[in-house]
Design a protein around this motif. Sequence first.
Motif, PDB file in Angstrom:
ATOM      1  N   GLY A 191       3.648  39.562   6.253  1.00 43.35           N
ATOM      2  CA  GLY A 191       4.931  39.038   6.742  1.00 43.35           C
ATOM      3  C   GLY A 191       4.800  37.792   7.592  1.00 43.35           C
ATOM      4  O   GLY A 191       5.420  36.754   7.310  1.00 43.35           O
ATOM      5  N   ASP A 192       3.972  37.875   8.620  1.00 41.08           N
ATOM      6  CA  ASP A 192       3.829  36.732   9.526  1.00 41.08           C
ATOM      7  C   ASP A 192       3.378  35.487   8.757  1.00 41.08           C
ATOM      8  O   ASP A 192       3.895  34.389   8.976  1.00 41.08           O
ATOM      9  CB  ASP A 192       2.792  37.047  10.618  1.00 41.08           C
ATOM     10  CG  ASP A 192       3.430  37.787  11.793  1.00 41.08           C
ATOM     11  OD1 ASP A 192       4.532  37.381  12.202  1.00 41.08           O
ATOM     12  OD2 ASP A 192       2.835  38.749  12.286  1.00 41.08           O
ATOM     13  N   ASN A 193       2.399  35.648   7.855  1.00 36.96           N
ATOM     14  CA  ASN A 193       1.852  34.498   7.124  1.00 36.96           C
ATOM     15  C   ASN A 193       2.848  33.932   6.118  1.00 36.96           C
ATOM     16  O   ASN A 193       3.031  32.723   6.019  1.00 36.96           O
ATOM     17  CB  ASN A 193       0.550  34.891   6.408  1.00 36.96           C
ATOM     18  CG  ASN A 193      -0.518  35.338   7.393  1.00 36.96           C
ATOM     19  OD1 ASN A 193      -0.315  35.230   8.602  1.00 36.96           O
ATOM     20  ND2 ASN A 193      -1.635  35.818   6.900  1.00 36.96           N
ATOM     21  N   ILE A 194       3.485  34.809   5.359  1.00 36.99           N
ATOM     22  CA  ILE A 194       4.421  34.353   4.323  1.00 36.99           C
ATOM     23  C   ILE A 194       5.614  33.634   4.951  1.00 36.99           C
ATOM     24  O   ILE A 194       6.158  32.682   4.402  1.00 36.99           O
ATOM     25  CB  ILE A 194       4.895  35.562   3.472  1.00 36.99           C
ATOM     26  CG1 ILE A 194       3.719  36.157   2.688  1.00 36.99           C
ATOM     27  CG2 ILE A 194       6.043  35.174   2.547  1.00 36.99           C
ATOM     28  CD1 ILE A 194       3.207  35.337   1.535  1.00 36.99           C
ATOM     29  N   ARG A 195       5.983  34.079   6.156  1.00 42.61           N
ATOM     30  CA  ARG A 195       7.113  33.424   6.837  1.00 42.61           C
ATOM     31  C   ARG A 195       6.745  32.020   7.326  1.00 42.61           C
ATOM     32  O   ARG A 195       7.615  31.242   7.687  1.00 42.61           O
ATOM     33  CB  ARG A 195       7.601  34.301   7.996  1.00 42.61           C
ATOM     34  CG  ARG A 195       8.498  35.440   7.539  1.00 42.61           C
ATOM     35  CD  ARG A 195       8.812  36.376   8.676  1.00 42.61           C
ATOM     36  NE  ARG A 195       9.781  37.402   8.316  1.00 42.61           N
ATOM     37  CZ  ARG A 195      11.095  37.230   8.339  1.00 42.61           C
ATOM     38  NH1 ARG A 195      11.603  36.066   8.700  1.00 42.61           N
ATOM     39  NH2 ARG A 195      11.897  38.216   8.010  1.00 42.61           N
TER      40      ARG A 195
END
Length: 197
Positions: free
Chosen positions: A61-65
């Motif tokens: 989540g953190d990376n894809i965002r």
Amino acid sequence: MSTNIVWHQVTVDKAERRKKNGHGSAVLWFTGLSGSGKSTLANAVDRALLDRNARSYVLDGDNIRHGLNQGLGFSAADRTENIRRIGEVAKLFVDSGQFALTAFISPFREDRNKVRTLIEEKEFIEIHVRCSLEECERRDPKGLYEKARQGVIPEFTGVSSPYEEPLAPELIIDTDRETVEESVAKVISLLEEEGLL
Ligand SMILES: Nc1ncnc2c1ncn2[C@@H]1O[C@H](COP(=O)(O)OS(=O)(=O)O)[C@@H](OP(=O)(O)O)[C@H]1O
Ligand SMILES: Nc1ncnc2c1ncn2[C@@H]1O[C@H](COP(=O)(O)OP(=O)(O)O)[C@@H](O)[C@H]1O
């Protein structure tokens, strides 16, 4: 809506890729509160799979965002769109004969179930990374719960935005009761039982 588009049949299909890889492919959908252990577990399982020469990739989540989904916030509508897109990306990974390990809070049951219907039966493995809110707040690895309690972060899952637990996940991992190694072993055993490894 896009118009005048025609699906192009691929030359190399999923079955052929799986045969070449020597293992099945599936989405391991880790869901749970912030700080429950999704990223830790997904990355540890990724390492275990690599050690067995299996092909896998973590979508976090953190990376894809930071990239694909930059611009999406944390309203219910944005979270739904976030999960819809990741469901589509995860499906591509399954088609490519790999394991997609997704680590998103994915708080809404309906959104997770939509991804399940997008992907073939037995190829969507929902893993509830279960941990009490109290323990997640105690861990608070990024200091976000503290900010959420102070009202600095609005709509924070578990504090001011809901988390809907899975009703029938393929696996439940209690991260406040077991070590990362024990949790990884459970995931790998499930993949073996399902004939995916
Ligand atoms: N309001 C709010 N609520 C929840 N989480 C927040 C929020 N704001 C920022 N963050 C940080 O974003 C990470 C969660 O992103 P996700 O894409 O997994 O969220 S969701 O599935 O769309 O709900 C989450 O990461 P994890 O702690 O790894 O879950 C947080 O670091
Ligand atoms: N069995 C376990 N599985 C995963 N994480 C665990 C476990 N036990 C303790 N932890 C700890 O909990 C924290 C979880 O953080 P993180 O993986 O970033 O969670 P999330 O991605 O869900 O926000 C880490 O500090 C990790 O070391």
